[in-house]
Each structure stands twice: as C-alpha cells, then as structure tokens.
Design a protein around this motif. Structure first.
Motif, short mmCIF file in Angstrom:
data_model
loop_
_atom_site.label_atom_id
_atom_site.label_comp_id
_atom_site.label_asym_id
_atom_site.label_seq_id
_atom_site.Cartn_x
_atom_site.Cartn_y
_atom_site.Cartn_z
N SER A 25 0.83 -1.32 0.01
CA SER A 25 0.14 -0.17 -0.12
C SER A 25 0.85 1.36 0.03
CB SER A 25 -0.95 0.07 1.20
OG SER A 25 -0.18 0.10 2.33
N GLU A 26 2.06 1.04 0.62
CA GLU A 26 2.85 2.44 0.63
C GLU A 26 3.48 2.66 -0.72
OE1 GLU A 26 3.64 4.28 3.24
OE2 GLU A 26 2.24 3.22 4.31
N ILE A 27 3.83 1.48 -1.29
CA ILE A 27 4.45 1.90 -2.98
C ILE A 27 3.04 2.38 -3.62
CG2 ILE A 27 4.66 0.72 -4.92
CD1 ILE A 27 6.65 -1.13 -3.57
N LEU A 28 1.87 1.67 -3.47
CA LEU A 28 0.76 2.57 -4.14
C LEU A 28 0.33 3.94 -4.12
CD1 LEU A 28 -1.58 -0.28 -4.02
CD2 LEU A 28 -0.59 0.35 -6.06
N LYS A 29 0.42 4.26 -2.69
CA LYS A 29 0.52 5.58 -2.09
C LYS A 29 1.42 6.84 -2.89
CE LYS A 29 -0.61 4.67 1.92
NZ LYS A 29 -0.88 4.89 3.53
N ILE B 271 -4.64 3.81 -15.35
CA ILE B 271 -4.19 3.57 -16.60
C ILE B 271 -2.61 3.72 -16.69
CG2 ILE B 271 -4.02 3.99 -19.14
CD1 ILE B 271 -7.04 4.58 -18.99
N LEU B 272 -2.26 4.93 -15.95
CA LEU B 272 -0.64 5.12 -15.93
C LEU B 272 -0.09 4.13 -14.80
CD1 LEU B 272 -1.03 9.05 -15.57
CD2 LEU B 272 0.10 8.04 -17.33
N LYS C 19 -9.54 4.98 -3.40
CA LYS C 19 -9.51 4.68 -2.09
C LYS C 19 -8.17 5.32 -1.50
CE LYS C 19 -8.00 1.04 -0.28
NZ LYS C 19 -7.97 -0.68 -0.13
N TYR C 20 -7.09 4.97 -2.25
CA TYR C 20 -5.86 5.49 -1.91
C TYR C 20 -5.76 6.83 -1.95
CZ TYR C 20 -4.13 0.61 -1.12
OH TYR C 20 -3.88 -0.33 -0.54
N ARG C 21 -6.48 7.36 -3.04
CA ARG C 21 -6.21 8.80 -3.38
C ARG C 21 -6.97 9.69 -2.24
NH1 ARG C 21 -8.03 11.64 -8.99
NH2 ARG C 21 -7.04 13.70 -8.71
N ASN C 22 -8.02 9.08 -1.83
CA ASN C 22 -8.68 9.77 -0.55
C ASN C 22 -7.85 9.78 0.86
OD1 ASN C 22 -11.28 10.34 -1.89
ND2 ASN C 22 -11.95 8.38 -1.69
N MET C 23 -6.76 8.81 0.86
CA MET C 23 -6.11 8.44 1.96
C MET C 23 -5.20 9.71 1.70
SD MET C 23 -5.17 4.64 2.34
CE MET C 23 -6.26 3.18 2.70
N LEU C 24 -4.78 10.19 0.50
CA LEU C 24 -3.85 11.20 0.48
C LEU C 24 -4.35 12.52 0.87
CD1 LEU C 24 -2.08 9.76 -2.55
CD2 LEU C 24 -1.06 9.58 -0.37
N GLU D 28 3.29 6.31 -5.53
CA GLU D 28 3.04 6.25 -7.07
C GLU D 28 2.06 7.34 -7.26
OE1 GLU D 28 5.33 5.28 -9.06
OE2 GLU D 28 6.43 3.81 -8.10
N ILE D 29 1.01 7.14 -6.68
CA ILE D 29 -0.11 8.01 -6.90
C ILE D 29 0.24 9.51 -6.52
CG2 ILE D 29 -2.65 8.58 -6.13
CD1 ILE D 29 -3.04 5.68 -5.91
N LYS D 30 0.81 9.38 -5.42
CA LYS D 30 1.06 11.01 -4.90
C LYS D 30 2.06 11.47 -5.99
CE LYS D 30 2.43 11.54 -0.77
NZ LYS D 30 3.39 11.39 0.45
N GLU D 31 3.11 10.79 -6.56
CA GLU D 31 4.00 11.30 -7.60
C GLU D 31 3.38 11.70 -8.93
OE1 GLU D 31 7.49 12.58 -9.36
OE2 GLU D 31 7.01 12.29 -7.42
N LEU D 32 2.23 10.96 -9.33
CA LEU D 32 1.73 11.19 -10.51
C LEU D 32 0.89 12.40 -10.20
CD1 LEU D 32 0.36 7.68 -11.50
CD2 LEU D 32 2.07 9.13 -12.81
N LEU D 33 0.28 12.49 -9.17
CA LEU D 33 -0.70 13.85 -8.92
C LEU D 33 0.26 14.99 -8.71
CD1 LEU D 33 -3.41 12.27 -6.26
CD2 LEU D 33 -3.67 12.88 -8.72
#
Length: 290
Positions: A245-249, A269-270, A285-290, A251-256
């Motif tokens: 989950s830490e990797i997912l968060k 998709i990315l 779900k992970y986006r909301n966590m951020l 990666e999403i944080k970096e893309l955002l």
C-alpha cells in the motif's frame, strides 16, 4: 443400502484407485519438477558440472544479499531510504537475523529511530519469503533455472543415462518452457525496461492457458530463479506479488504531483503502464487517503 448398490460401489472403488496410481516416470517427473537445477546437477551429475552452465554462481548468503538488493526497487524508497535499506540487507546474517538495531541505524544515518525501525520492518515484511528460503540453506549453490529475454526462453538442463530420469527431466524442461514463454509474452515491456514492475499473472490463469493443473504450475515455479535483463529474480515474483500500500500511495502521490487534474481512471491507466494492475475504485480509495 441394497446389495446391488454395494456391488456397484465396490466396482467403482478400484477404478478410482487405479487412476490415482502414478507411473514411475510420473513420480520422478513430479520430484524433479520442483527441484532447482543446481540440486538436480548435484544429484544426477557432479558438483563440478555446475560450471558447465557458463555462469558464475554464489553461496546462498552472498546470493541472499544480492537478491534483496535487486528487489529494492519494488519498495519505491527515496535515495536516502534505499541507502539505509542496503545497509540493513547486508547486516542480515546466515540465519536471517538482523545484526543491527534501529538505534544503531539512527546513529549511523542521522534518522529518527522510528523511521529506522519502519525500514527494518518493511524489508522483513516484503521479503520474508526470500529471507526464510535463503536462511534455511547451508553451503548450497544457487544458479538460475531459466534464462528469459524479450526474445526467447531457455531452460537449463542436464543429461543423464537413466531413461526414466531422462524422460522426467525432458518433461520438466517442457513444463518450465511453456510457463516461461507465457510469462515472457506478458512481460516483454518489463524485460525491455519500459515497465517499472513485472506484469503479474495468477497460477490459475497460467494453468488454464497451457493446459496444466495449478498444483503442477506451483511445483514448477517453486524455488526457481530466472535470469533476465532486469537481474536474476525468483520465478514466483511473476505470480501475484502484492505491491504494498505504501508503494501504491507513493506512486499515486508522484503522478498527482506531476498533474493534479488526473482522474481516477487516468491514474489507473498510468499505474498499469508501469506494471501496477489496479482498478479505478482502488485508486480512489488510496487517493482519498492522501
């Protein structure tokens, strides 16, 4: 129960038992299928035969440190965290125990004790199977069973005089080739370095596509290594390794950070493009966590 039904039941029993009986070749095949090539070479050849594969091979603990170092990119750490993680890895002893404390890491690298302990915990949680496997070996030698490139798959083999063992080894080679050809086809971009993570397949999917049972696929990938342009990896890493989950968060944080206007679907998709298969709902779900 009537006598006639009992009679039918007695007739069916032996037939079922007969189907469960394996031939000598089949028994030997199942044994050699789950055995790594270096052990097969020791069992049916000689220890010196290993050098004929034309690759350097290492003792288990040297290979453990190398293996874990090759897996570090899966943790998506910062440069500073990766430096500390490497230090942790090379302080894991032959029994899989850590030789340093979080406090010592804190003093060495000037980080908080809590952060140092989190890094130790992350390495043991993410790589516990690799650590357990290598720490159970003593003075064994490990070499890859398969060479996999974007263009071809080569399964290493040995030749023996015993016709039963020879047939079983040929079946083993065929099984591993079919499995790895499917993995190669799905991971062309990863093998070429275009994807950060491999495309993960389930054993059920592989078994269905090559006409084998899931248990056979599981036996085939057990304790096997594959040499790729991205390094020597455990074959099972291509089978459903869960991205934390830490990797997912991260990666999403970096893309955002690069583009805050990305939608959940675009993020999914990315993420798939770098090898993280994830649904739009999970992204949300992970986006909301951020």
């Amino acid at each position: 129960m009537s006598d006639s039904k009992r009679s039918k039941g007695n007739e069916i029993g032996p037939k079922i038992q007969q189907k469960l009986l394996l031939t000598t070749v089949e028994k030997t095949y199942l044994q050699v299928l789950e055995t790594p090539i270096y052990l097969l070479a020791q069992r049916y050849g000689s220890k010196e035969y290993l050098t004929e594969f034309g690759e350097e091979y290492f003792t288990s603990m040297k290979d453990l440190h190398h293996e874990l170092e090759m897996l570090l990119p899966f943790l998506n750490l910062t440069d500073e965290q990766e430096k500390i993680a490497e230090y942790i890895i090379y302080n894991i002893d032959s029994k899989g125990k850590i030789r340093i404390t979080a406090q010592e890491l804190s003093d060495e690298f000037g980080v908080a004790v809590e952060e140092a302990q989190n890094l130790i915990n992350t390495i043991y949680e993410e790589f516990f199977q690799e650590i357990n496997q290598f720490s159970s070996l003593e003075d064994e030698y490990i070499i890859p069973d398969v060479i996999m490139t974007p263009e071809y798959v080569e399964v290493k083999k040995i030749e023996v005089k015993d016709p039963v063992v020879s047939k079983a080894l040929a079946l083993r080679e065929e099984t591993l080739t079919r499995i790895c050809e499917l993995l190669r086809s799905a991971n062309e971009y990863f093998l070429k370095g275009y994807r950060k993570y491999p495309q993960l397949l389930t054993m059920r999917y592989v078994a269905r596509n090559i006409g084998l049972s899931i248990s056979t696929v599981s036996r085939a990938v057990k304790n096997k290594y594959v040499s790729t342009p991205r390094g020597t990896l455990l074959l099972r890493q291509f089978f459903g390794r869960v991205i934390s989950s830490e990797i997912l968060k991260e990666e999403i944080k970096e893309l955002l950070r690069l583009d805050p206007k990305l939608t959940d679907n675009q993020l999914a998709i990315l993420l798939r493009s770098i090898g993280i298969d994830i649904s739009r709902r999970t992204v949300n779900k992970y986006r909301n966590m951020l």
